[in-house]
Write a protein that holds these residues in place. Structure first.
Motif, PDB file in Angstrom:
ATOM      1  N   MET A  45     -13.409 -23.276  16.277  1.00  0.00           N
ATOM      2  CA  MET A  45     -13.841 -23.869  15.100  1.00  0.00           C
ATOM      3  C   MET A  45     -14.279 -22.957  14.026  1.00  0.00           C
ATOM      4  SD  MET A  45     -17.002 -26.555  14.898  1.00  0.00           S
ATOM      5  CE  MET A  45     -17.170 -27.716  13.437  1.00  0.00           C
ATOM      6  N   ARG A  46     -13.946 -23.306  12.829  1.00  0.00           N
ATOM      7  CA  ARG A  46     -14.236 -22.476  11.733  1.00  0.00           C
ATOM      8  C   ARG A  46     -15.320 -23.435  10.917  1.00  0.00           C
ATOM      9  NH1 ARG A  46     -10.476 -18.942   8.635  1.00  0.00           N
ATOM     10  NH2 ARG A  46     -12.214 -17.375   9.610  1.00  0.00           N
ATOM     11  N   VAL A  47     -16.552 -22.808  10.470  1.00  0.00           N
ATOM     12  CA  VAL A  47     -17.359 -23.489   9.396  1.00  0.00           C
ATOM     13  C   VAL A  47     -17.108 -22.878   8.132  1.00  0.00           C
ATOM     14  CG1 VAL A  47     -19.694 -24.300   9.105  1.00  0.00           C
ATOM     15  CG2 VAL A  47     -18.700 -24.592  11.518  1.00  0.00           C
ATOM     16  N   HIS A  48     -17.003 -23.496   6.999  1.00  0.00           N
ATOM     17  CA  HIS A  48     -16.984 -22.727   5.695  1.00  0.00           C
ATOM     18  C   HIS A  48     -18.350 -22.487   5.298  1.00  0.00           C
ATOM     19  CE1 HIS A  48     -15.552 -21.839   2.001  1.00  0.00           C
ATOM     20  NE2 HIS A  48     -16.011 -22.929   1.245  1.00  0.00           N
ATOM     21  N   LEU A  62     -14.779 -28.047   6.379  1.00  0.00           N
ATOM     22  CA  LEU A  62     -14.952 -27.280   4.903  1.00  0.00           C
ATOM     23  C   LEU A  62     -16.285 -28.045   4.302  1.00  0.00           C
ATOM     24  CD1 LEU A  62     -11.446 -28.053   3.545  1.00  0.00           C
ATOM     25  CD2 LEU A  62     -12.575 -26.038   4.288  1.00  0.00           C
ATOM     26  N   GLY A  63     -17.158 -28.689   5.110  1.00  0.00           N
ATOM     27  CA  GLY A  63     -18.315 -28.867   4.266  1.00  0.00           C
ATOM     28  C   GLY A  63     -17.998 -29.741   3.014  1.00  0.00           C
ATOM     29  N   SER A  64     -18.260 -29.072   1.876  1.00  0.00           N
ATOM     30  CA  SER A  64     -18.225 -29.808   0.692  1.00  0.00           C
ATOM     31  C   SER A  64     -16.690 -30.351   0.390  1.00  0.00           C
ATOM     32  CB  SER A  64     -18.277 -28.942  -0.605  1.00  0.00           C
ATOM     33  OG  SER A  64     -19.380 -28.584  -0.500  1.00  0.00           O
ATOM     34  N   GLY A  65     -15.719 -29.549   0.649  1.00  0.00           N
ATOM     35  CA  GLY A  65     -14.554 -30.005   0.590  1.00  0.00           C
ATOM     36  C   GLY A  65     -14.016 -30.632  -0.886  1.00  0.00           C
ATOM     37  N   THR A  66     -12.745 -30.373  -1.017  1.00  0.00           N
ATOM     38  CA  THR A  66     -12.093 -30.770  -2.375  1.00  0.00           C
ATOM     39  C   THR A  66     -10.710 -31.101  -2.071  1.00  0.00           C
ATOM     40  OG1 THR A  66     -11.695 -30.257  -4.636  1.00  0.00           O
ATOM     41  CG2 THR A  66     -11.619 -28.416  -2.961  1.00  0.00           C
ATOM     42  N   LEU A  67     -10.183 -32.069  -2.944  1.00  0.00           N
ATOM     43  CA  LEU A  67      -8.725 -32.574  -2.981  1.00  0.00           C
ATOM     44  C   LEU A  67      -7.920 -31.617  -3.831  1.00  0.00           C
ATOM     45  CD1 LEU A  67      -9.327 -36.158  -2.156  1.00  0.00           C
ATOM     46  CD2 LEU A  67      -8.935 -34.302  -0.392  1.00  0.00           C
ATOM     47  N   ILE A  68      -8.479 -31.060  -4.971  1.00  0.00           N
ATOM     48  CA  ILE A  68      -7.720 -30.387  -5.962  1.00  0.00           C
ATOM     49  C   ILE A  68      -7.982 -29.042  -6.200  1.00  0.00           C
ATOM     50  CG2 ILE A  68      -7.571 -32.649  -7.194  1.00  0.00           C
ATOM     51  CD1 ILE A  68      -9.834 -31.866  -8.841  1.00  0.00           C
ATOM     52  N   GLU A  69      -7.346 -28.328  -6.758  1.00  0.00           N
ATOM     53  CA  GLU A  69      -7.437 -27.044  -7.194  1.00  0.00           C
ATOM     54  C   GLU A  69      -8.381 -26.844  -8.351  1.00  0.00           C
ATOM     55  OE1 GLU A  69      -6.568 -24.110  -5.713  1.00  0.00           O
ATOM     56  OE2 GLU A  69      -5.113 -24.462  -4.380  1.00  0.00           O
ATOM     57  N   VAL A 106      -8.214 -29.350   1.332  1.00  0.00           N
ATOM     58  CA  VAL A 106      -8.084 -29.816   2.489  1.00  0.00           C
ATOM     59  C   VAL A 106      -6.524 -29.640   2.627  1.00  0.00           C
ATOM     60  CG1 VAL A 106      -8.267 -31.965   3.807  1.00  0.00           C
ATOM     61  CG2 VAL A 106     -10.096 -31.569   2.225  1.00  0.00           C
ATOM     62  N   ALA A 107      -5.845 -30.042   1.689  1.00  0.00           N
ATOM     63  CA  ALA A 107      -4.465 -29.948   1.865  1.00  0.00           C
ATOM     64  C   ALA A 107      -4.030 -28.511   2.221  1.00  0.00           C
ATOM     65  CB  ALA A 107      -3.589 -30.397   0.515  1.00  0.00           C
ATOM     66  N   ASP A 162      -5.685 -28.304  12.569  1.00  0.00           N
ATOM     67  CA  ASP A 162      -5.131 -29.385  13.277  1.00  0.00           C
ATOM     68  C   ASP A 162      -6.180 -30.422  13.009  1.00  0.00           C
ATOM     69  OD1 ASP A 162      -3.287 -28.234  15.445  1.00  0.00           O
ATOM     70  OD2 ASP A 162      -4.835 -27.103  15.992  1.00  0.00           O
ATOM     71  N   LEU A 163      -7.355 -30.309  12.465  1.00  0.00           N
ATOM     72  CA  LEU A 163      -8.519 -31.304  12.033  1.00  0.00           C
ATOM     73  C   LEU A 163      -9.146 -30.689  10.894  1.00  0.00           C
ATOM     74  CD1 LEU A 163      -9.879 -33.216  15.112  1.00  0.00           C
ATOM     75  CD2 LEU A 163      -8.045 -34.064  13.671  1.00  0.00           C
ATOM     76  N   VAL A 164      -9.360 -31.307   9.916  1.00  0.00           N
ATOM     77  CA  VAL A 164     -10.445 -30.765   8.800  1.00  0.00           C
ATOM     78  C   VAL A 164     -11.298 -31.931   8.464  1.00  0.00           C
ATOM     79  CG1 VAL A 164     -10.666 -30.045   6.599  1.00  0.00           C
ATOM     80  CG2 VAL A 164      -8.337 -29.491   7.784  1.00  0.00           C
ATOM     81  N   THR A 165     -12.652 -31.490   8.579  1.00  0.00           N
ATOM     82  CA  THR A 165     -13.696 -32.237   8.290  1.00  0.00           C
ATOM     83  C   THR A 165     -14.449 -31.876   6.941  1.00  0.00           C
ATOM     84  OG1 THR A 165     -15.644 -31.104   9.311  1.00  0.00           O
ATOM     85  CG2 THR A 165     -14.432 -32.575  10.786  1.00  0.00           C
TER      86      THR A 165
END
Length: 476
Positions: free
Chosen positions: A229-232, A265-272, A284-285, A293-296
């Protein structure tokens, strides 16, 4: 029958009612939503009475100025509505995504979708084609797959729940390997080690606080290991003599060991974000493309949607999550589903996203625009607080907030209030000033720093409403 037909025809259209002068004073989103709902309620009640051939109601509709009377009923209903401790506030703290103030503001498209879901029945878990029970995730899954490159996705009520669901589904009673430098604590004492314990996992930390190598992970993986697991590190940063392992390397190692690689990823973003002049953040992408394999990630932080936690990635792993009984306990309701779907739809039209997504609009607001707002308001507040506080326009820094890009600040402008008080009474005057702003009809929340009170105008959008209530600001 004729009078009954006449009564039906006399009932006004909702949109016509909303344009009446008697209702023109309702301007805020919450007020308009209440008025619209009450207008529908009043008309439907009358329609029901007409259907029952209630002659008193029929006579009232035909013989009175029905539109005026309904508007009066709506106004009285609004005035007598139960008070709520949950109030709309002006967030002028300088923190755009403020956890204590509800995080991301939703776009009008999401609010409209929530209204449809809230006021009626929707096919949240019903397949209209087959007439059988459906999967509530299907409303979001294709959208998320298209936006992230994932095979499948599921949604729960926040990102902490998403992490717990992943761990409990894939690593119960087994080891989870994670770098010591990623054992974070976020707001509300949410700590990664405690989340793993709650999910019935065994934490296997590797490396050191500032340096972790791929060999550390490799040596830690054994037959008891369920996943890597990686936690950003979204709410802090380690600088200096540091070393980390790239997602691609961790993915390659996990694949070789035949275990999943999960990235939170915590906050997470769908865009650059960098395309808008904002600091770069992992997408995320990009994380999925690197082999996760999974991203939260959260739905109500950098994504700009309602509170939710999203898991995207491999279909076979997502199916395991859906079969876990915890999924039902953590699932989102129809209103959140409607809002999140509407927000994700905006991302399919990236050319208009900046103007339609409130969060992105606030984050990219030009400092010059904010300065102009401050310059318009400063004279009004100087006059109002004459003899009580000096008011100046000052440059400042806004922060994104909620653990998102904590080291990156945004240029902004604020109104700075310097209390005028006798020696020894300055602190009391400062606290009193902040309190008076919070006691306005629509509370104004700013911040105190270095003995002064600041209102960062980055997130002020309804300038008219802010000005209109200044008459109620009474500093004594």
């Amino acid at each position: 029958m004729t009078r009954q037909s006449d009564a039906y025809r006399a009932l006004p259209a909702i949109e016509k009612l909303l344009k009446r002068e008697e209702l023109s004073g309702f301007t805020s989103v919450s007020e308009l939503a209440y008025v619209k709902h009450e207008a529908r309620n009043q008309v439907e009640q009358l329609r029901s009475q007409i259907a029952l051939s209630n002659q008193e109601a029929i006579g009232w509709v035909i013989d009175s100025d029905v539109q005026k009377e309904i508007c009066e009923r709506i106004t009285n209903s609004f005035a007598n509505r139960p008070s709520s401790t949950l109030k709309a506030v002006f967030n002028l703290t300088g923190t755009v995504i403020h956890t204590n103030l509800g995080r991301a503001r939703l776009p009008v498209e999401a609010v409209a979708a929530m209204e449809v879901a809230a006021l009626g029945d929707v096919n949240i878990e019903y397949d209209l084609d087959s007439g059988q029970r459906g999967d509530r995730d299907e409303h979001l899954e294709k959208l998320l797959a298209g936006l992230t490159g994932a095979e499948a996705a599921t949604v729960v009520n926040n990102n902490a729940a998403a992490v717990m669901l992943v761990l409990n589904s894939l690593a119960k009673d087994k080891d989870v390997v994670i770098s010591r430098g990623e054992l974070v604590e976020i707001g509300g004492a949410f700590r990664v080690p405690e989340v793993m314990e709650s999910a019935s996992c065994c934490l296997r930390e590797v490396g050191t606080t500032n340096r972790t190598h791929v060999t550390d992970y490799e040596q830690a993986v054994d037959e008891k290991t369920a996943l890597i697991m990686r936690v950003h590190a979204s709410n802090y940063q380690i600088q200096g003599f540091t070393a980390g392992v790239a997602d691609k390397e961790l993915s390659k190692l996990a694949a070789a060991k035949e275990i999943p690689f999960v990235s939170d990823l915590g906050s997470g973003t769908l865009i650059e974000l960098s395309q808008y002049g904002l600091p770069k953040e992992p997408t995320v992408a990009g994380t999925i493309a690197a082999g996760a394999d999974l991203v939260t990630f959260s739905g109500d932080k950098l994504l700009g949607g309602p509170q939710s936690g999203i898991v995207a990635g491999r279909k076979n792993l997502i199916e395991k999550l859906k079969r876990n009984p915890l999924k039902r306990a953590l699932r989102i309701d129809k209103i959140t589903m409607a809002a999140l779907t509407a927000v994700l739809e905006l991302y399919r039209e990236p050319e208009s996203l900046q103007s339609r997504l409130p969060l992105l609009r606030d984050l990219t607001r030009p400092p010059e625009d904010i300065q102009i707002v401050c310059q318009r308001l400063a004279p009004l507040l100087s006059a109002k607080l004459a003899g009580r506080a000096r008011v100046d326009v000052m440059s400042c820094k806004s922060q994104i907030g909620s653990g998102s890009l904590p080291m990156d600040l945004l240029d902004s402008f604020s109104l700075c209030f310097d209390p005028i008080a006798l020696k020894g009474k300055r602190d009391a005057a400062l606290l009193n000033l902040a309190h008076k702003f919070r006691m306005l009809p629509r509370p104004v929340v700013g911040r105190i720093s270095d003995g002064r009170y600041f209102l960062d105008m980055r997130c002020l959008r309804d300038e008219h409403e802010f000005i209109s209530q200044l008459s109620a600001l009474n500093i004594t």
